[in-house]
Design a protein around this motif. Structure first.
Motif, PDB file in Angstrom:
ATOM      1  N   GLY A 141     -16.210  80.137  57.849  1.00 32.53           N
ATOM      2  CA  GLY A 141     -16.926  81.127  58.662  1.00 32.53           C
ATOM      3  C   GLY A 141     -16.122  82.393  58.841  1.00 32.53           C
ATOM      4  O   GLY A 141     -15.954  82.886  59.941  1.00 32.53           O
ATOM      5  N   ALA A 142     -15.583  82.892  57.726  1.00 28.45           N
ATOM      6  CA  ALA A 142     -14.761  84.101  57.805  1.00 28.45           C
ATOM      7  C   ALA A 142     -15.586  85.361  57.616  1.00 28.45           C
ATOM      8  O   ALA A 142     -15.219  86.430  58.101  1.00 28.45           O
ATOM      9  CB  ALA A 142     -13.652  84.051  56.760  1.00 28.45           C
ATOM     10  N   ILE A 143     -16.693  85.250  56.895  1.00 31.60           N
ATOM     11  CA  ILE A 143     -17.527  86.436  56.683  1.00 31.60           C
ATOM     12  C   ILE A 143     -18.906  86.214  57.274  1.00 31.60           C
ATOM     13  O   ILE A 143     -19.351  85.075  57.437  1.00 31.60           O
ATOM     14  CB  ILE A 143     -17.650  86.792  55.175  1.00 31.60           C
ATOM     15  N   GLY A 144     -19.557  87.310  57.600  1.00 33.16           N
ATOM     16  CA  GLY A 144     -20.882  87.203  58.187  1.00 33.16           C
ATOM     17  C   GLY A 144     -21.640  88.500  58.044  1.00 33.16           C
ATOM     18  O   GLY A 144     -21.127  89.481  57.506  1.00 33.16           O
ATOM     19  N   PHE A 145     -22.872  88.481  58.527  1.00 34.64           N
ATOM     20  CA  PHE A 145     -23.697  89.688  58.502  1.00 34.64           C
ATOM     21  C   PHE A 145     -23.436  90.518  59.745  1.00 34.64           C
ATOM     22  O   PHE A 145     -23.348  89.982  60.844  1.00 34.64           O
ATOM     23  CB  PHE A 145     -25.185  89.317  58.485  1.00 34.64           C
ATOM     24  N   PHE A 146     -23.315  91.830  59.543  1.00 37.83           N
ATOM     25  CA  PHE A 146     -23.137  92.715  60.684  1.00 37.83           C
ATOM     26  C   PHE A 146     -24.134  93.840  60.632  1.00 37.83           C
ATOM     27  O   PHE A 146     -24.704  94.132  59.594  1.00 37.83           O
ATOM     28  CB  PHE A 146     -21.717  93.267  60.712  1.00 37.83           C
ATOM     29  N   ALA A 155     -19.374  91.385  55.945  1.00 37.75           N
ATOM     30  CA  ALA A 155     -17.990  91.796  56.161  1.00 37.75           C
ATOM     31  C   ALA A 155     -17.278  90.777  57.031  1.00 37.75           C
ATOM     32  O   ALA A 155     -17.879  89.805  57.499  1.00 37.75           O
ATOM     33  CB  ALA A 155     -17.943  93.166  56.825  1.00 37.75           C
ATOM     34  N   MET A 156     -15.982  91.032  57.228  1.00 35.78           N
ATOM     35  CA  MET A 156     -15.221  90.214  58.160  1.00 35.78           C
ATOM     36  C   MET A 156     -15.231  90.921  59.513  1.00 35.78           C
ATOM     37  O   MET A 156     -15.339  92.142  59.573  1.00 35.78           O
ATOM     38  CB  MET A 156     -13.788  90.062  57.660  1.00 35.78           C
ATOM     39  N   PRO A 157     -15.104  90.166  60.607  1.00 28.82           N
ATOM     40  CA  PRO A 157     -15.128  90.806  61.928  1.00 28.82           C
ATOM     41  C   PRO A 157     -14.056  91.884  62.050  1.00 28.82           C
ATOM     42  O   PRO A 157     -12.917  91.670  61.644  1.00 28.82           O
ATOM     43  CB  PRO A 157     -14.848  89.659  62.896  1.00 28.82           C
ATOM     44  N   PHE A 158     -14.436  93.006  62.562  1.00 31.66           N
ATOM     45  CA  PHE A 158     -13.552  94.164  62.792  1.00 31.66           C
ATOM     46  C   PHE A 158     -12.937  94.692  61.498  1.00 31.66           C
ATOM     47  O   PHE A 158     -11.984  95.459  61.522  1.00 31.66           O
ATOM     48  CB  PHE A 158     -12.437  93.829  63.798  1.00 31.66           C
TER      49      PHE A 158
ATOM     50  N   SER B  51     -17.748  80.841  66.413  1.00 29.75           N
ATOM     51  CA  SER B  51     -16.863  81.564  65.500  1.00 29.75           C
ATOM     52  C   SER B  51     -17.015  83.068  65.716  1.00 29.75           C
ATOM     53  O   SER B  51     -18.070  83.561  66.102  1.00 29.75           O
ATOM     54  CB  SER B  51     -17.145  81.188  64.050  1.00 29.75           C
ATOM     55  N   VAL B  53     -17.229  85.523  63.689  1.00 33.45           N
ATOM     56  CA  VAL B  53     -18.249  86.220  62.895  1.00 33.45           C
ATOM     57  C   VAL B  53     -19.585  86.257  63.616  1.00 33.45           C
ATOM     58  O   VAL B  53     -20.278  87.268  63.601  1.00 33.45           O
ATOM     59  CB  VAL B  53     -18.519  85.598  61.504  1.00 33.45           C
ATOM     60  N   ASP B  54     -19.943  85.132  64.230  1.00 37.65           N
ATOM     61  CA  ASP B  54     -21.237  85.067  64.898  1.00 37.65           C
ATOM     62  C   ASP B  54     -21.283  86.030  66.069  1.00 37.65           C
ATOM     63  O   ASP B  54     -22.268  86.726  66.288  1.00 37.65           O
ATOM     64  CB  ASP B  54     -21.521  83.635  65.371  1.00 37.65           C
ATOM     65  N   TYR B  56     -19.362  88.694  66.530  1.00 42.95           N
ATOM     66  CA  TYR B  56     -19.310  90.062  66.015  1.00 42.95           C
ATOM     67  C   TYR B  56     -20.678  90.463  65.464  1.00 42.95           C
ATOM     68  O   TYR B  56     -21.121  91.595  65.621  1.00 42.95           O
ATOM     69  CB  TYR B  56     -18.235  90.154  64.938  1.00 42.95           C
TER      70      TYR B  56
END
Lengths: 208, 159
Positions: A141-146, A155-158, B51, B53-54, B56
């Motif tokens: 869970g390192a990448i997600g939709f922003f 992207a990755m958070p921040f 997590s 990511v969620d 953010y």
């Protein structure tokens, strides 16, 4: 057991199967997929697996990867209407990722000769495969939709390297667009159609 | 045991670390800091067991959340259809020129934030500017300048 018809063939499916699963189980491989992968949850974001579903005398288009089988429906996986819809989907996807080999090959397969949409290389079709791969298979869970709408990004958070990223590369492995570019000779934004030309059989070949 | 004084921890405590209250929690955290600082979001992720990511993703999805510090005074301009035809563009130009920032940004002295919205639902008052929560209808660029000048004067800055 659920009875239904796929491409004129009477088939039986288990309760809870999707149309795509059933079709593949019976060896019907005319449904292309992009955002669907066995072992990952279905996202139904690419819509490429669209099929025509006829029930109670009405026909409509729906994504087969998330449509559960129903008693008595008739499914057409490669009708004219379906191919037309898929062509538009491929064209739209290609307009945002003109360098994807997967998409270029699909375009050739479906005989798309020109892109009618404005080409804007975004390097991502937002299929979410990498996000699901990272979360579900790699347990990271390192990448997600922003963001939202046209600003949506993976992207990755921040925008810094995440602590949970192990650099396994699964996201790159599964991505349908960040791969080797199509080698067909073409101008940027063109369709290569190399495969399309290659597989076409001309019944009256000219001799010059 | 010493009580944790970090606002986000207290907010989570109040909501019982319930996952479904994530948006409410983020709202309250934002109220405390005026924006959502990175560390606060990390603390929320760790505290709630969600997590990063969620979290953010949620924080960037909604326009109500800001990851950048907001200014003391908020200036919100309506860009809806009715306001647009009554020259909301001109208001935006004026605010941009006066503050020297783009919509969505905050001045370096953290005094003013400029934002645009798509409709405030008060089209009859258009064009509308909301300054510190107060609605100003039938705005003109000249009125905009006057209001901004007044605010700047109160803060003792020259613009």
């Amino acid at each position: 057991m659920v009875n239904l018809i796929i491409d004129g063939q009477h088939v039986q499916a288990e309760e809870g199967w999707t149309i795509l699963e059933t079709a593949r189980y019976y060896g019907i491989d005319t449904i292309p997929t992009l955002c669907y992968r066995e072992g990952l949850t279905t996202d139904s974001s690419c819509r490429l697996c669209v099929v025509e579903i006829i029930s109670r005398g009405r026909s409509r288009l729906s994504a087969s990867c998330s449509y559960p089988v129903q008693e008595g429906i008739e499914v057409r996986t490669n009708s004219r209407r379906v191919r037309q819809a898929r062509k538009i989907i491929i064209e739209l996807l290609l307009a945002s990722c003109p360098n994807s080999k997967t998409l270029q090959c699909l375009a050739s397969q479906y005989g798309i000769k020109e892109l009618r949409f404005k080409v804007e290389d975004r390097g991502c079709i937002l299929c979410g495969l990498c996000v699901r791969m990272c979360k579900e298979q790699m347990q990271a869970g390192a990448i997600g939709f922003f963001n939202r709408g046209v600003d949506r990004r993976v992207a990755m958070p921040f925008h810094v390297r995440s602590d949970v990223c192990r650099e396994c590369g699964a996201c790159l492995y599964i991505c349908p667009v960040c791969e080797l570019q199509c080698r067909g000779p073409r101008e940027p934004g063109d369709l290569c159609n190399g495969c399309f030309e290659a597989i076409r059989i001309d019944p009256f070949p000219s001799r010059d | 045991m010493e009580e944790d004084v970090r606002p986000e921890v207290q907010v989570m405590e109040r909501y019982g670390y319930e996952r479904s209250y994530l948006i409410s929690i983020l709202h309250e955290v934002q109220k405390e800091y005026q924006y959502l600082p990175e560390q606060a979001l990390r603390n929320v992720a760790a505290g709630m067991g969600i997590s990063l990511v969620d979290i953010y993703g949620v924080a960037t999805f909604f326009k109500a959340f800001s990851l950048k510090p907001k200014g003391k005074h908020s200036i919100v301009l309506c860009m809806g259809t009715a306001c647009h035809v009554r020259n909301s563009r001109g208001l935006l130009e004026e605010a941009r020129r006066f503050l020297g920032i783009e919509p969505g940004d905050t001045t370096d002295d953290l005094l003013f934030s400029l934002d645009t919205v798509n409709c405030l639902g008060a089209c009859a008052l258009g064009p509308i500017a909301v300054i510190d929560g107060e609605y100003h209808g039938q705005m003109t660029p000249a009125k905009m300048e006057r209001l901004l000048k007044k605010l700047a004067k109160e803060e003792g800055v020259r613009k």
